[in-house]
Motif scaffolding. Structure first.
Motif, PDB file in Angstrom:
ATOM      1  N   VAL A  67       0.837  -1.206   0.000  1.00  0.00           N
ATOM      2  CA  VAL A  67       0.000   0.000   0.000  1.00  0.00           C
ATOM      3  C   VAL A  67       0.873   1.257   0.000  1.00  0.00           C
ATOM      4  CG1 VAL A  67      -1.642   1.353   1.394  1.00  0.00           C
ATOM      5  CG2 VAL A  67      -2.023  -1.096   1.043  1.00  0.00           C
ATOM      6  N   THR A  69       3.894   1.593  -1.096  1.00  0.00           N
ATOM      7  CA  THR A  69       4.525   1.705  -2.410  1.00  0.00           C
ATOM      8  C   THR A  69       3.553   2.339  -3.404  1.00  0.00           C
ATOM      9  OG1 THR A  69       5.879  -0.248  -1.954  1.00  0.00           O
ATOM     10  CG2 THR A  69       5.700   0.434  -4.254  1.00  0.00           C
ATOM     11  N   GLY A  70       2.320   1.892  -3.377  1.00  0.00           N
ATOM     12  CA  GLY A  70       1.310   2.465  -4.263  1.00  0.00           C
ATOM     13  C   GLY A  70       1.042   3.931  -3.989  1.00  0.00           C
ATOM     14  N   SER A  73       3.952   6.045  -5.144  1.00  0.00           N
ATOM     15  CA  SER A  73       3.994   6.087  -6.611  1.00  0.00           C
ATOM     16  C   SER A  73       2.937   7.045  -7.163  1.00  0.00           C
ATOM     17  CB  SER A  73       3.783   4.689  -7.193  1.00  0.00           C
ATOM     18  OG  SER A  73       4.807   3.829  -6.758  1.00  0.00           O
ATOM     19  N   VAL A  74       1.727   6.990  -6.627  1.00  0.00           N
ATOM     20  CA  VAL A  74       0.657   7.891  -7.069  1.00  0.00           C
ATOM     21  C   VAL A  74       1.023   9.339  -6.763  1.00  0.00           C
ATOM     22  CG1 VAL A  74      -1.732   8.602  -6.599  1.00  0.00           C
ATOM     23  CG2 VAL A  74      -1.195   6.186  -6.956  1.00  0.00           C
ATOM     24  N   GLY A  96       9.135   5.647  -2.869  1.00  0.00           N
ATOM     25  CA  GLY A  96       8.571   4.563  -3.667  1.00  0.00           C
ATOM     26  C   GLY A  96       9.601   3.495  -3.993  1.00  0.00           C
TER      27      GLY A  96
END
Length: 116
Positions: A67, A69-70, A73-74, A96
């Motif tokens: 989560v 990492t996501g 990244s976003v 990230g």
């Protein structure tokens, strides 16, 4: 997991520092501390001698790292192309990448199922 927790709090502190500890940037520090405490909790569960707690700690840590990492990244994607957000972009790219490395390391260290 503790190394990743230290990484999160370090990055969170760096984010707050980059904005001279302004109130609007302190969420970076708070999020880093929260993520670090979550990893501490997962690590304590994973280090226990109780099989169920070990499984919960390991799998919860894997989900949280995924989560994180996501999210990083976003946030990096949202900051891309905005010169005024370049410092955020760099921080989120580092976070990230660090989270991706932590996820790969955590997966490689996941206990294997015992064969009966």
């Amino acid at each position: 997991l503790m190394e990743y927790g230290i990484f999160l709090v370090t990055c969170g502190t760096a984010g707050a520092w980059l904005h001279n500890w302004e109130k609007k940037a302190m969420h970076s520090l708070y999020a880093g501390l929260g993520g670090s405490l979550a990893m501490l909790g997962c690590g304590l569960l994973a280090a226990s001698n109780i099989k169920v707690f070990v499984a919960i700690g390991v799998h919860l840590a894997l989900v949280l790292i995924l989560v994180f990492t996501g999210v990083f990244s976003v946030q990096a994607f949202k900051s891309y192309g905005h010169p005024e957000k370049f410092d955020r972009l760099v921080l989120f790219v580092v976070m990230g990448l660090g989270s991706g490395i932590a996820l790969a390391k955590a997966i490689s260290m996941k206990p294997k199922k015992e064969k009966n």
